[in-house]
Design a protein around this motif. Structure first.
Motif, PDB file in Angstrom:
ATOM      1  N   LYS A 160      22.398  62.807  71.764  1.00  0.00           N
ATOM      2  CA  LYS A 160      22.406  63.300  73.144  1.00  0.00           C
ATOM      3  C   LYS A 160      22.591  62.150  74.131  1.00  0.00           C
ATOM      4  O   LYS A 160      23.365  62.248  75.097  1.00  0.00           O
ATOM      5  CB  LYS A 160      21.099  64.041  73.427  1.00  0.00           C
ATOM      6  N   GLN A 161      21.871  61.052  73.907  1.00  0.00           N
ATOM      7  CA  GLN A 161      21.976  59.898  74.799  1.00  0.00           C
ATOM      8  C   GLN A 161      23.353  59.238  74.689  1.00  0.00           C
ATOM      9  O   GLN A 161      23.907  58.793  75.700  1.00  0.00           O
ATOM     10  CB  GLN A 161      20.880  58.882  74.463  1.00  0.00           C
ATOM     11  N   LEU A 162      23.906  59.195  73.479  1.00  0.00           N
ATOM     12  CA  LEU A 162      25.237  58.604  73.304  1.00  0.00           C
ATOM     13  C   LEU A 162      26.305  59.424  74.023  1.00  0.00           C
ATOM     14  O   LEU A 162      27.214  58.863  74.648  1.00  0.00           O
ATOM     15  CB  LEU A 162      25.565  58.510  71.807  1.00  0.00           C
TER      16      LEU A 162
ATOM     17  N   VAL B 175      33.786  58.196  62.074  1.00  0.00           N
ATOM     18  CA  VAL B 175      33.393  59.477  62.671  1.00  0.00           C
ATOM     19  C   VAL B 175      31.887  59.482  62.923  1.00  0.00           C
ATOM     20  O   VAL B 175      31.096  59.177  62.023  1.00  0.00           O
ATOM     21  CB  VAL B 175      33.784  60.655  61.758  1.00  0.00           C
ATOM     22  N   VAL B 176      31.519  59.848  64.142  1.00  0.00           N
ATOM     23  CA  VAL B 176      30.101  59.961  64.520  1.00  0.00           C
ATOM     24  C   VAL B 176      29.823  61.415  64.902  1.00  0.00           C
ATOM     25  O   VAL B 176      30.379  61.916  65.879  1.00  0.00           O
ATOM     26  CB  VAL B 176      29.751  59.045  65.712  1.00  0.00           C
ATOM     27  N   GLU B 177      29.009  62.085  64.094  1.00  0.00           N
ATOM     28  CA  GLU B 177      28.617  63.459  64.396  1.00  0.00           C
ATOM     29  C   GLU B 177      27.382  63.403  65.306  1.00  0.00           C
ATOM     30  O   GLU B 177      26.274  63.115  64.860  1.00  0.00           O
ATOM     31  CB  GLU B 177      28.301  64.228  63.111  1.00  0.00           C
TER      32      GLU B 177
ATOM     33  N   VAL C   7      39.456  52.845  65.616  1.00  0.00           N
ATOM     34  CA  VAL C   7      39.477  54.259  66.010  1.00  0.00           C
ATOM     35  C   VAL C   7      38.121  54.872  65.676  1.00  0.00           C
ATOM     36  O   VAL C   7      37.678  54.841  64.524  1.00  0.00           O
ATOM     37  CB  VAL C   7      40.594  55.031  65.280  1.00  0.00           C
ATOM     38  N   VAL C   8      37.459  55.414  66.691  1.00  0.00           N
ATOM     39  CA  VAL C   8      36.160  56.068  66.518  1.00  0.00           C
ATOM     40  C   VAL C   8      36.265  57.479  67.056  1.00  0.00           C
ATOM     41  O   VAL C   8      36.735  57.686  68.190  1.00  0.00           O
ATOM     42  CB  VAL C   8      35.028  55.297  67.231  1.00  0.00           C
ATOM     43  N   ILE C   9      35.835  58.439  66.261  1.00  0.00           N
ATOM     44  CA  ILE C   9      35.884  59.852  66.664  1.00  0.00           C
ATOM     45  C   ILE C   9      34.447  60.324  66.879  1.00  0.00           C
ATOM     46  O   ILE C   9      33.652  60.391  65.930  1.00  0.00           O
ATOM     47  CB  ILE C   9      36.556  60.719  65.585  1.00  0.00           C
ATOM     48  N   PHE C  10      34.091  60.622  68.140  1.00  0.00           N
ATOM     49  CA  PHE C  10      32.788  61.213  68.453  1.00  0.00           C
ATOM     50  C   PHE C  10      32.950  62.727  68.389  1.00  0.00           C
ATOM     51  O   PHE C  10      33.738  63.316  69.152  1.00  0.00           O
ATOM     52  CB  PHE C  10      32.305  60.760  69.837  1.00  0.00           C
ATOM     53  N   SER C  11      32.192  63.334  67.484  1.00  0.00           N
ATOM     54  CA  SER C  11      32.409  64.732  67.151  1.00  0.00           C
ATOM     55  C   SER C  11      31.072  65.447  66.998  1.00  0.00           C
ATOM     56  O   SER C  11      29.999  64.835  67.108  1.00  0.00           O
ATOM     57  CB  SER C  11      33.229  64.827  65.860  1.00  0.00           C
TER      58      SER C  11
ATOM     59  N   ARG D 151      26.056  58.690  77.667  1.00  0.00           N
ATOM     60  CA  ARG D 151      26.604  57.374  77.987  1.00  0.00           C
ATOM     61  C   ARG D 151      28.127  57.388  77.927  1.00  0.00           C
ATOM     62  O   ARG D 151      28.801  56.749  78.762  1.00  0.00           O
ATOM     63  CB  ARG D 151      26.029  56.343  77.010  1.00  0.00           C
ATOM     64  N   LEU D 152      28.707  58.100  76.967  1.00  0.00           N
ATOM     65  CA  LEU D 152      30.168  58.221  76.895  1.00  0.00           C
ATOM     66  C   LEU D 152      30.726  58.944  78.112  1.00  0.00           C
ATOM     67  O   LEU D 152      31.815  58.623  78.595  1.00  0.00           O
ATOM     68  CB  LEU D 152      30.574  58.978  75.616  1.00  0.00           C
ATOM     69  N   GLY D 153      29.934  59.938  78.620  1.00  0.00           N
ATOM     70  CA  GLY D 153      30.373  60.624  79.834  1.00  0.00           C
ATOM     71  C   GLY D 153      30.475  59.690  81.015  1.00  0.00           C
ATOM     72  O   GLY D 153      31.404  59.779  81.826  1.00  0.00           O
TER      73      GLY D 153
END
Length: 275
Positions: free
Chosen positions: A208-210, A198-200, A168-172, A213-215
């Motif tokens: 911004k690039q991550l 958790v990735v802030e 489980v990874v939370i992009f926040s 890419r997630l989009g």
């Protein structure tokens, strides 16, 4: 007192003598070669003086009576512009031209102007812009493409590394209220093992690039973005809805498999419900 006849006779004799004298002297002058230089010198000097006072732009050369350009000056200081001055001006002009040519030759010897060889130029004109080998346009575009490709590889590698940190990874983002809401439900109401990573994004150097890419990867361009084994569960609204319907644990275990353990905590009670 002489008589009137004698006076008239004397006057006639004097007149005849004068006429005879003038006749013989004129014959003598005609036989002597006449030198016009004195007259011409006087005339030339006079016209030269008048020209310098009136600013006519031309001078008269003594001895010749011809006109020359005003750039010819009295070089020898004899008070007139003559052939000697013209010769001096010509010699000075020749020396100046020789010095200028020598300077050009020295400059060309230090940095010779050589055209590009045919092998260095592929095309000419707007349609061939950037086709010169090693040209600024071509190199700039290639460098830019290379830089973008290198950055893309770095972002992709970073994302893969993050997704391996936990099932489980939370992009926040630290300032996002929706991210805080989702993290509050998952980290406080539930006990998840292994713990979510958790990735802030606002603090990550490639945040911004991550996010971009997630989009592309998940179709979700906003945060939070909760991922389970590389797949997106959704954002804050999706987590809140699953929690309210009491299906959040089932959803997470279905996507996480046997490697994921999840419990619901009861506030004020040490007992934890194992699903």
């Amino acid at each position: 007192m002489p008589s009137a006849r004698r006076v008239r006779l004397l006057m006639m004799v004097v007149i005849a003598a004068v006429i005879t004298t003038l006749f013989f002297t004129s014959q003598m002058r005609s036989t002597i070669p006449h030198d016009n230089r004195t007259v011409h010198d006087f005339f030339g000097k006079t016209m030269n003086g008048l020209g310098s006072q009136q600013g006519s732009g031309q001078v008269v050369m003594s001895g010749k009576g011809t006109t020359v350009d005003s750039t010819v000056k009295d070089k020898d200081g004899d008070g007139s512009v003559d052939e000697d001055d013209e010769q001096l001006a010509k010699e000075m002009a020749d020396r100046l031209r020789a010095a200028e040519q020598k300077a050009k030759d020295l400059a060309n010897a230090k940095a010779p102007l050589k055209p590009d060889s045919p092998s260095e130029v592929i095309g000419v004109g707007s349609s061939a812009g950037g086709q010169k080998k090693g040209g600024a346009k071509g190199s700039s575009k290639e460098d830019e493409d290379s830089k973008e490709s290198e950055e893309d590889r770095e972002v992709e590698a970073t994302l893969n590394t993050i997704l391996k940190k936990s099932p489980v990874v939370i992009f926040s983002k630290t300032f996002c209220p929706y991210s805080k809401r989702a993290k509050g439900v998952l980290l406080e109401k539930y006990s998840i093992d292994p713990a979510p990573y958790v990735v802030e994004l606002d603090e990550h150097p490639l945040g911004k690039q991550l996010q971009a890419r997630l989009g592309v990867k998940t179709g979700r361009k906003t945060v939070p973005n909760i991922m389970i084994n590389g797949k997106s569960v959704g954002g804050s609204d999706e987590i809140a809805e699953l929690d309210s319907r009491k299906t959040l644990i089932d959803k997470f275990k279905a996507m996480g498999g046997k490697q994921l353990s999840m419990k619901e905590r009861f506030v004020g009670n040490a007992k934890e419900k194992q699903e």
